[in-house]
Scaffold this motif. Structure first.
Motif, short mmCIF file in Angstrom:
data_model
loop_
_atom_site.label_atom_id
_atom_site.label_comp_id
_atom_site.label_asym_id
_atom_site.label_seq_id
_atom_site.Cartn_x
_atom_site.Cartn_y
_atom_site.Cartn_z
N PHE A 80 -3.46 1.38 6.61
CA PHE A 80 -4.22 2.22 5.95
C PHE A 80 -4.84 1.33 4.83
O PHE A 80 -4.34 0.85 3.91
N LEU A 81 -6.40 1.25 4.92
CA LEU A 81 -6.94 0.55 4.07
C LEU A 81 -6.26 -0.82 3.57
O LEU A 81 -6.24 -1.24 2.58
N ASN A 84 -3.35 -1.70 3.89
CA ASN A 84 -1.76 -1.71 3.54
C ASN A 84 -0.89 -0.93 4.74
O ASN A 84 -1.43 0.14 5.17
N GLU A 114 -9.56 7.28 5.12
CA GLU A 114 -9.72 5.99 4.06
C GLU A 114 -11.18 6.25 3.44
O GLU A 114 -11.14 5.79 2.47
N VAL A 163 -10.37 7.99 0.25
CA VAL A 163 -9.90 7.39 -0.94
C VAL A 163 -11.16 6.43 -1.47
O VAL A 163 -11.20 6.22 -2.65
N ALA A 214 -0.41 7.82 1.54
CA ALA A 214 -1.38 7.02 1.65
C ALA A 214 -2.41 7.10 0.77
O ALA A 214 -2.95 6.08 0.30
N SER A 260 -2.71 4.18 -2.17
CA SER A 260 -4.08 3.42 -2.34
C SER A 260 -4.93 3.53 -3.37
O SER A 260 -5.52 2.19 -3.82
N LYS A 297 -3.09 1.51 -6.27
CA LYS A 297 -3.10 -0.11 -5.72
C LYS A 297 -4.46 -0.75 -6.29
O LYS A 297 -4.50 -1.82 -6.55
N GLN A 298 -5.44 0.12 -5.96
CA GLN A 298 -6.59 -0.50 -6.24
C GLN A 298 -7.12 -0.36 -7.90
O GLN A 298 -7.82 -1.00 -8.51
N LEU A 339 5.32 -1.01 -1.57
CA LEU A 339 3.79 -1.67 -1.95
C LEU A 339 3.57 -1.89 -3.20
O LEU A 339 2.80 -2.43 -3.90
#
Ligand code: GLN
Length: 268
Positions: free
Chosen positions: A71-72, A74, A90, A93, A117, A121, A124-125, A151
Protein backbone atom coordinates in the motif's frame (compact mmCIF):
# COMPACT_ATOMS: atom_id res chain seq x y z
CA UNK A 1 3.26 -32.34 -7.62
CA UNK A 2 5.17 -31.19 -10.69
CA UNK A 3 4.29 -27.84 -12.22
CA UNK A 4 3.28 -29.48 -15.53
CA UNK A 5 0.85 -31.76 -13.74
CA UNK A 6 -0.58 -28.81 -11.80
CA UNK A 7 -1.09 -26.78 -14.97
CA UNK A 8 -2.95 -29.56 -16.74
CA UNK A 9 -5.12 -30.31 -13.68
CA UNK A 10 -6.09 -26.67 -13.17
CA UNK A 11 -6.66 -26.01 -16.86
CA UNK A 12 -8.90 -29.07 -17.03
CA UNK A 13 -11.10 -27.65 -14.31
CA UNK A 14 -11.05 -23.89 -14.90
CA UNK A 15 -10.94 -21.85 -18.08
CA UNK A 16 -7.78 -20.01 -17.25
CA UNK A 17 -4.53 -19.41 -19.10
CA UNK A 18 -1.28 -21.01 -17.87
CA UNK A 19 0.15 -17.53 -17.55
CA UNK A 20 -2.56 -16.53 -15.06
CA UNK A 21 -2.03 -19.67 -13.06
CA UNK A 22 1.71 -18.98 -12.91
CA UNK A 23 1.06 -15.39 -11.88
CA UNK A 24 -1.08 -16.52 -8.97
CA UNK A 25 1.48 -19.18 -8.02
CA UNK A 26 4.27 -16.65 -8.06
CA UNK A 27 2.29 -14.50 -5.62
CA UNK A 28 1.41 -17.39 -3.32
CA UNK A 29 5.01 -18.60 -3.20
CA UNK A 30 6.51 -15.12 -3.33
CA UNK A 31 8.76 -16.06 -6.25
CA UNK A 32 9.42 -14.54 -9.63
CA UNK A 33 7.31 -16.01 -12.42
CA UNK A 34 10.51 -17.13 -14.20
CA UNK A 35 11.16 -19.58 -11.36
CA UNK A 36 8.20 -21.65 -12.54
CA UNK A 37 9.06 -21.31 -16.22
CA UNK A 38 12.66 -22.36 -16.10
CA UNK A 39 12.06 -25.99 -15.15
CA UNK A 40 9.07 -28.17 -15.99
CA UNK A 41 10.06 -30.45 -13.10
CA UNK A 42 9.56 -27.77 -10.43
CA UNK A 43 7.72 -29.30 -7.47
CA UNK A 44 4.69 -27.48 -6.08
CA UNK A 45 3.67 -28.30 -2.53
CA UNK A 46 0.23 -29.61 -1.67
CA UNK A 47 -0.36 -26.60 0.50
CA UNK A 48 0.26 -24.24 -2.42
CA UNK A 49 -1.99 -26.34 -4.63
CA UNK A 50 -4.79 -26.22 -2.05
CA UNK A 51 -4.46 -22.45 -1.70
CA UNK A 52 -4.57 -22.06 -5.46
CA UNK A 53 -7.76 -24.12 -5.63
CA UNK A 54 -9.35 -22.20 -2.78
CA UNK A 55 -8.56 -18.95 -4.57
CA UNK A 56 -9.88 -20.10 -7.94
CA UNK A 57 -12.95 -21.96 -6.66
CA UNK A 58 -14.10 -19.74 -3.86
CA UNK A 59 -12.49 -16.39 -4.51
CA UNK A 60 -10.37 -16.64 -1.36
CA UNK A 61 -8.15 -13.53 -1.44
CA UNK A 62 -4.48 -14.11 -2.23
CA UNK A 63 -3.58 -11.41 0.29
CA UNK A 64 -4.94 -13.61 3.09
CA UNK A 65 -2.76 -16.45 1.84
CA UNK A 66 0.41 -14.39 1.60
CA UNK A 67 -0.60 -12.27 4.63
CA UNK A 68 0.57 -9.10 3.01
CA UNK A 69 -0.42 -6.22 0.76
CA UNK A 70 1.55 -3.38 -0.72
CA UNK A 71 0.00 0.00 0.00
CA UNK A 72 1.68 3.19 -1.22
CA UNK A 73 5.01 1.39 -1.31
CA UNK A 74 4.82 -0.06 2.20
CA UNK A 75 4.14 -3.67 3.00
CA UNK A 76 1.25 -4.20 5.42
CA UNK A 77 0.44 -7.43 7.21
CA UNK A 78 -3.19 -8.50 6.67
CA UNK A 79 -5.28 -11.39 7.92
CA UNK A 80 -8.97 -12.20 8.05
CA UNK A 81 -9.49 -9.69 10.83
CA UNK A 82 -9.00 -6.75 8.51
CA UNK A 83 -10.20 -5.46 5.16
CA UNK A 84 -7.59 -5.77 2.42
CA UNK A 85 -6.62 -2.20 1.55
CA UNK A 86 -7.58 -1.35 -2.03
CA UNK A 87 -5.79 0.74 -4.60
CA UNK A 88 -8.52 3.44 -4.48
CA UNK A 89 -7.70 4.05 -0.85
CA UNK A 90 -4.19 5.06 -1.89
CA UNK A 91 -5.88 8.00 -3.63
CA UNK A 92 -7.64 8.87 -0.39
CA UNK A 93 -4.30 9.05 1.41
CA UNK A 94 -2.76 11.18 -1.36
CA UNK A 95 -5.69 13.61 -1.10
CA UNK A 96 -5.33 13.69 2.69
CA UNK A 97 -1.59 14.34 2.61
CA UNK A 98 -2.06 17.27 0.20
CA UNK A 99 -4.84 18.70 2.33
CA UNK A 100 -2.83 18.38 5.54
CA UNK A 101 0.08 20.21 3.91
CA UNK A 102 -2.08 22.96 2.35
CA UNK A 103 -4.09 23.68 5.48
CA UNK A 104 -1.22 23.08 7.86
CA UNK A 105 -3.22 20.49 9.77
CA UNK A 106 -1.60 19.09 12.91
CA UNK A 107 -4.03 16.49 14.21
CA UNK A 108 -5.73 13.76 12.18
CA UNK A 109 -7.94 10.84 13.17
CA UNK A 110 -8.69 7.78 11.06
CA UNK A 111 -11.93 5.98 11.93
CA UNK A 112 -12.23 2.26 11.22
CA UNK A 113 -8.54 1.89 10.55
CA UNK A 114 -8.50 -1.89 9.94
CA UNK A 115 -4.92 -2.80 9.01
CA UNK A 116 -3.91 0.79 9.77
CA UNK A 117 -3.02 1.45 6.13
CA UNK A 118 -4.44 4.99 6.02
CA UNK A 119 -3.22 6.25 9.39
CA UNK A 120 0.21 4.66 9.12
CA UNK A 121 0.78 5.89 5.56
CA UNK A 122 -0.12 9.45 6.56
CA UNK A 123 2.13 9.38 9.60
CA UNK A 124 4.96 7.91 7.55
CA UNK A 125 4.79 10.80 5.10
CA UNK A 126 4.14 13.49 7.69
CA UNK A 127 5.92 12.38 10.87
CA UNK A 128 5.40 15.67 12.70
CA UNK A 129 1.61 15.61 12.86
CA UNK A 130 -0.44 13.77 15.47
CA UNK A 131 -2.25 10.74 14.04
CA UNK A 132 -4.77 8.69 15.99
CA UNK A 133 -6.82 5.81 14.69
CA UNK A 134 -9.69 3.68 15.91
CA UNK A 135 -11.49 0.50 15.12
CA UNK A 136 -14.45 -1.25 16.71
CA UNK A 137 -12.59 -4.55 16.37
CA UNK A 138 -9.92 -5.33 18.94
CA UNK A 139 -8.42 -7.92 16.58
CA UNK A 140 -8.09 -5.28 13.86
CA UNK A 141 -6.39 -2.88 16.27
CA UNK A 142 -3.82 -5.57 17.06
CA UNK A 143 -3.05 -5.91 13.34
CA UNK A 144 -2.79 -2.13 12.96
CA UNK A 145 -0.45 -1.87 15.95
CA UNK A 146 1.72 -4.60 14.52
CA UNK A 147 1.91 -2.75 11.19
CA UNK A 148 2.77 0.54 12.86
CA UNK A 149 5.54 -1.14 14.80
CA UNK A 150 6.92 -2.91 11.72
CA UNK A 151 6.89 0.28 9.72
CA UNK A 152 8.35 2.29 12.56
CA UNK A 153 5.65 4.92 13.05
CA UNK A 154 3.93 6.23 16.10
CA UNK A 155 0.15 6.19 15.72
CA UNK A 156 -2.12 6.07 18.74
CA UNK A 157 -4.75 3.35 18.38
CA UNK A 158 -8.06 3.18 20.21
CA UNK A 159 -10.84 0.61 20.29
CA UNK A 160 -14.36 1.89 19.76
CA UNK A 161 -17.18 2.70 17.38
CA UNK A 162 -17.28 5.70 15.07
CA UNK A 163 -16.34 8.92 16.90
CA UNK A 164 -16.76 7.47 20.41
CA UNK A 165 -13.06 7.04 21.27
CA UNK A 166 -12.34 10.67 20.29
CA UNK A 167 -15.32 12.56 21.69
CA UNK A 168 -13.48 13.68 24.82
CA UNK A 169 -10.85 15.64 22.87
CA UNK A 170 -12.75 16.28 19.68
CA UNK A 171 -12.02 20.05 19.70
CA UNK A 172 -8.35 19.37 18.96
CA UNK A 173 -9.04 17.24 15.90
CA UNK A 174 -8.68 19.07 12.58
CA UNK A 175 -9.18 16.32 10.00
CA UNK A 176 -11.30 13.19 10.21
CA UNK A 177 -10.56 10.59 7.58
CA UNK A 178 -12.21 7.24 7.02
CA UNK A 179 -12.75 4.41 4.62
CA UNK A 180 -15.84 3.20 6.44
CA UNK A 181 -18.04 0.21 5.63
CA UNK A 182 -20.12 1.51 2.72
CA UNK A 183 -21.18 -1.50 0.67
CA UNK A 184 -24.92 -2.19 0.48
CA UNK A 185 -25.81 -5.36 2.39
CA UNK A 186 -27.50 -7.02 -0.60
CA UNK A 187 -24.39 -6.42 -2.73
CA UNK A 188 -22.12 -8.16 -0.22
CA UNK A 189 -24.38 -11.16 -0.14
CA UNK A 190 -24.17 -11.55 -3.91
CA UNK A 191 -20.43 -11.00 -4.21
CA UNK A 192 -18.22 -14.03 -3.62
CA UNK A 193 -15.09 -11.88 -3.53
CA UNK A 194 -16.25 -10.08 -0.42
CA UNK A 195 -17.24 -13.03 1.68
CA UNK A 196 -13.92 -13.59 3.43
CA UNK A 197 -13.35 -10.03 4.58
CA UNK A 198 -14.79 -8.89 7.91
CA UNK A 199 -18.44 -8.11 7.39
CA UNK A 200 -18.21 -5.11 9.72
CA UNK A 201 -15.52 -3.56 7.52
CA UNK A 202 -17.78 -3.64 4.45
CA UNK A 203 -21.43 -3.63 5.45
CA UNK A 204 -22.93 -0.16 5.27
CA UNK A 205 -26.50 -1.34 5.85
CA UNK A 206 -29.25 -1.71 3.27
CA UNK A 207 -28.35 1.60 1.59
CA UNK A 208 -24.63 1.67 2.42
CA UNK A 209 -25.13 4.80 4.53
CA UNK A 210 -25.15 3.65 8.14
CA UNK A 211 -21.72 5.08 9.00
CA UNK A 212 -22.48 8.41 7.34
CA UNK A 213 -25.83 8.69 9.11
CA UNK A 214 -24.14 7.94 12.42
CA UNK A 215 -21.42 10.54 11.99
CA UNK A 216 -23.88 13.17 10.77
CA UNK A 217 -25.54 13.01 14.21
CA UNK A 218 -22.40 14.70 15.54
CA UNK A 219 -22.56 17.52 13.02
CA UNK A 220 -22.69 20.15 15.82
CA UNK A 221 -19.22 19.01 16.93
CA UNK A 222 -17.72 18.85 13.46
CA UNK A 223 -18.56 22.17 11.85
CA UNK A 224 -15.06 23.63 12.05
CA UNK A 225 -13.29 20.49 10.82
CA UNK A 226 -12.29 18.90 7.57
CA UNK A 227 -13.63 15.46 6.77
CA UNK A 228 -12.50 13.14 4.01
CA UNK A 229 -14.27 9.87 3.35
CA UNK A 230 -14.17 7.09 0.83
CA UNK A 231 -17.46 5.78 -0.47
CA UNK A 232 -18.87 4.08 -3.53
CA UNK A 233 -19.48 5.74 -6.86
CA UNK A 234 -23.04 4.34 -6.75
CA UNK A 235 -24.06 5.96 -3.49
CA UNK A 236 -21.84 9.03 -3.34
CA UNK A 237 -24.66 11.52 -4.02
CA UNK A 238 -26.76 10.15 -1.18
CA UNK A 239 -23.74 10.35 1.12
CA UNK A 240 -23.10 13.94 0.05
CA UNK A 241 -26.67 14.85 0.95
CA UNK A 242 -26.45 13.23 4.38
CA UNK A 243 -23.18 14.99 5.20
CA UNK A 244 -24.24 18.42 3.97
CA UNK A 245 -25.48 19.22 7.49
CA UNK A 246 -21.84 19.26 8.62
CA UNK A 247 -20.30 21.57 6.05
CA UNK A 248 -19.59 22.31 2.42
CA UNK A 249 -19.48 19.05 0.47
CA UNK A 250 -17.35 18.27 -2.55
CA UNK A 251 -17.28 14.98 -4.45
CA UNK A 252 -13.82 14.01 -5.70
CA UNK A 253 -12.85 11.31 -8.20
CA UNK A 254 -10.37 8.47 -7.76
CA UNK A 255 -7.63 7.65 -10.30
CA UNK A 256 -10.13 5.62 -12.30
CA UNK A 257 -12.32 8.73 -12.60
CA UNK A 258 -14.98 7.24 -10.36
CA UNK A 259 -16.73 9.64 -7.99
CA UNK A 260 -15.54 8.08 -4.80
CA UNK A 261 -14.45 10.60 -2.20
CA UNK A 262 -16.40 13.05 -0.09
CA UNK A 263 -14.60 16.11 1.15
CA UNK A 264 -16.27 18.34 3.72
CA UNK A 265 -14.94 21.70 4.73
CA UNK A 266 -16.29 24.38 7.06
CA UNK A 267 -18.90 26.76 5.60
CA UNK A 268 -17.08 29.80 6.89
N1 GLN B 1 -13.73 -0.84 -1.65
C1 GLN B 1 -14.32 -1.98 -1.03
C2 GLN B 1 -15.06 -2.80 -2.08
O1 GLN B 1 -15.86 -2.27 -2.80
C3 GLN B 1 -15.25 -1.58 0.08
C4 GLN B 1 -14.53 -1.02 1.22
C5 GLN B 1 -15.42 -0.45 2.25
O2 GLN B 1 -16.60 -0.78 2.43
N2 GLN B 1 -14.87 0.44 2.95
O3 GLN B 1 -14.81 -3.96 -2.21
Amino acid sequence: MKITELLSKIQGEFKISPFRILKILSKIEDKDISFFLKDSEVEISHQTFDFLLKHLKEGYPIEYITKKVLFLGNEFFVDENVLIPRIETEDLVILAVNLIKNKNIKHVIDIGTGSGAIAISIKKQLPKIKVQASDISEAAIKVAQYNAQRLGVNVEFKIGDCLDPFLKDIEEVELIISNPPYVETSFIEQNRFLKYEPRISLDGGYDGQSFFKKISKYSHLLKSKYLLFETSEFTVKKTAEILSTIGKVQILPDSFKKERFIFISPYY
